[in-house]
Design a protein around this motif. Structure first.
Motif, mmCIF file in Angstrom:
data_model
loop_
_atom_site.group_PDB
_atom_site.id
_atom_site.type_symbol
_atom_site.label_atom_id
_atom_site.label_comp_id
_atom_site.label_asym_id
_atom_site.label_seq_id
_atom_site.Cartn_x
_atom_site.Cartn_y
_atom_site.Cartn_z
ATOM 1 N N LEU B 58 0.832 -1.203 0.000
ATOM 2 C CA LEU B 58 0.000 0.000 0.000
ATOM 3 C C LEU B 58 0.865 1.251 0.000
ATOM 4 C CD1 LEU B 58 -2.978 0.876 -0.136
ATOM 5 C CD2 LEU B 58 -2.934 1.074 2.359
ATOM 6 N N ARG B 59 1.544 1.529 1.115
ATOM 7 C CA ARG B 59 2.555 2.588 1.198
ATOM 8 C C ARG B 59 3.545 2.136 2.260
ATOM 9 N NH1 ARG B 59 -2.338 4.862 1.902
ATOM 10 N NH2 ARG B 59 -1.941 4.954 4.139
ATOM 11 N N MET B 63 0.781 -0.261 6.667
ATOM 12 C CA MET B 63 0.148 -1.384 7.362
ATOM 13 C C MET B 63 0.652 -1.462 8.810
ATOM 14 S SD MET B 63 -1.486 -2.270 4.678
ATOM 15 C CE MET B 63 -2.299 -3.811 5.023
ATOM 16 N N ARG B 66 -0.893 0.645 11.495
ATOM 17 C CA ARG B 66 -2.228 0.235 11.984
ATOM 18 C C ARG B 66 -2.162 -1.092 12.729
ATOM 19 N NH1 ARG B 66 -1.505 4.044 7.893
ATOM 20 N NH2 ARG B 66 -3.308 5.439 7.842
ATOM 21 N N GLU B 95 3.146 7.609 9.116
ATOM 22 C CA GLU B 95 1.849 6.986 8.813
ATOM 23 C C GLU B 95 0.965 6.908 10.062
ATOM 24 O OE1 GLU B 95 0.111 5.753 6.319
ATOM 25 O OE2 GLU B 95 1.453 6.196 4.654
ATOM 26 N N GLY B 101 4.163 14.984 7.668
ATOM 27 C CA GLY B 101 4.773 14.722 6.371
ATOM 28 C C GLY B 101 4.633 13.273 5.942
ATOM 29 N N ALA B 102 5.302 12.950 4.852
ATOM 30 C CA ALA B 102 5.270 11.592 4.304
ATOM 31 C C ALA B 102 6.598 11.336 3.614
ATOM 32 C CB ALA B 102 4.113 11.446 3.308
ATOM 33 N N MET B 104 8.180 9.646 0.421
ATOM 34 C CA MET B 104 7.801 9.164 -0.903
ATOM 35 C C MET B 104 8.992 8.516 -1.595
ATOM 36 S SD MET B 104 5.395 12.260 -2.180
ATOM 37 C CE MET B 104 5.055 11.324 -3.664
ATOM 38 N N ARG B 105 8.711 7.927 -2.765
ATOM 39 C CA ARG B 105 9.766 7.327 -3.574
ATOM 40 C C ARG B 105 10.903 8.329 -3.821
ATOM 41 N NH1 ARG B 105 9.590 2.530 -6.119
ATOM 42 N NH2 ARG B 105 9.040 2.114 -3.965
ATOM 43 N N ALA B 107 13.561 10.693 -5.354
ATOM 44 C CA ALA B 107 13.377 11.474 -6.581
ATOM 45 C C ALA B 107 14.086 10.824 -7.770
ATOM 46 C CB ALA B 107 13.875 12.895 -6.370
ATOM 47 N N LEU B 109 14.492 7.693 -8.181
ATOM 48 C CA LEU B 109 13.887 6.362 -8.317
ATOM 49 C C LEU B 109 14.817 5.227 -7.907
ATOM 50 C CD1 LEU B 109 11.925 6.758 -11.692
ATOM 51 C CD2 LEU B 109 11.047 6.979 -9.368
ATOM 52 N N ASN B 147 12.151 10.191 0.486
ATOM 53 C CA ASN B 147 11.958 11.533 -0.060
ATOM 54 C C ASN B 147 10.899 12.251 0.789
ATOM 55 O OD1 ASN B 147 11.328 13.716 -1.675
ATOM 56 N ND2 ASN B 147 11.067 12.527 -3.550
#
Lengths: 76, 221
Positions: B58-59, B63, B66, B95, B101-102, B104-105, B107, B109, B147
């Motif tokens: 998912l991200r 998971m 939670r 999460e 914030g978050a 991410m992948r 930059a 890659l 990121n």
């Protein structure tokens, strides 16, 4: 019943994967692609009578991260 | 100093973190399985390790954030208990809503796996007390999703409140404002992408990571 949740990055959030896809399409000779945004589709098989509000609650609790993502719900 | 390492399915730096805590605190940390609903009594530090919990489904961290034990971790953090999240642990903390914030992948890659230079931006936290503000340290990173992303208002608030603790001193992953590690408003929760537990002994290539744990021992014992 089924629901389809489409999760996409918020406008303005940098999407490195979308950018890589964009570059690859250019490399394959597809001109005229102005931009690519990658998202994900989550299909839910639900008990009949499940409401859109309940699906929205699922999105808020887990399926999407509101910091970076938005979502769209389609019930069928 | 009594500590616990939370173990999720897919954690793979839990034992490195446990060794670092054992070597530097002198007390073997308790390993807590993610399905536990209660934390051991009397903990001074809760550590969330690196890895690929739940296969990053998912991200990254979504998971795990939670899973049953996290309710207890969130309650302890809100109670002022020290919580350290390294790499995947940082992703789990964002999460779970303990940090803004978050992640991410990257930059570029690419999965980035190498030593990087970090600038210590704030040595007035329990996690960074043994470093010098403005000093440069070397710590390894190993991540695909490092990121750091947040809206400008959040970034400005983090900067203004001194909550950016570590910043990359070189291009690494495209993080907003080169942020490598942040604390919560209370200063008791730190998340960072680099792995201090991997550099605690000069025989293993360096000891810049060791001082984080030494600072915690001094602050929490």
């Amino acid at each position: 019943m089924k629901a389809r949740v489409t999760v996409t990055l918020k406008p303005g959030v940098l999407d490195p994967q979308g950018r890589a896809i964009h570059n690859a399409l250019g490399g394959l000779g597809f001109a005229g692609v102005n931009g690519v945004r990658q998202g994900k589709v989550i299909e839910l098989d639900l008990a009949d009578g499940t409401t859109e509000a309940e699906v929205a609650a699922m999105c808020g609790a887990l399926l999407a991260n509101p910091v970076i993502e938005t979502y769209r719900i389609e019930l069928a | 100093m009594k500590s616990a390492v939370i173990v999720f399915p897919g954690s793979n730096c839990d034992r490195d973190l446990a060794v670092a805590l054992r070597e530097i605190t002198g007390v073997t940390p308790l390993m807590v399985w993610h399905r536990d609903t209660h934390l051991p009594e009397g903990l001074d530090l809760i550590a969330l390790p690196g890895g690929f919990s739940y296969g990053d489904y998912l991200r990254s961290g979504a998971m795990s954030a939670r899973s049953p034990v996290m309710a207890a971790v969130v309650a302890a953090a809100n109670d002022g208990r020290a919580v350290l999240g390294v790499c995947n642990g940082f992703q789990v903390l964002t999460e779970a809503g303990l940090l803004p914030g978050a992640l991410m992948r990257n930059a570029g890659l690419d999965f980035v796996c190498r030593d990087v230079l970090l600038r210590v931006e704030n040595s007035r936290t329990a996690f960074s007390a043994r470093y010098d503000t403005g000093g440069t340290i070397r710590i390894p990173v190993a991540h695909h999703d490092g990121n750091f992303t947040a809206d400008d208002a959040t970034l400005d608030r983090l900067e203004g409140e001194g909550r950016v603790v570590f910043r990359y001193a070189e291009p690494v992953n495209g993080s907003a404002r080169d942020i490598a590690g942040i604390v919560n408003a209370g200063g008791n929760v730190l998340g960072l992408m680099p792995h201090p537990e991997r550099l605690i002994d000069d025989d293993l290539g360096g000891s810049d990571g060791r001082r984080m744990f030494e600072g915690l021992v001094a602050a929490l014992s």
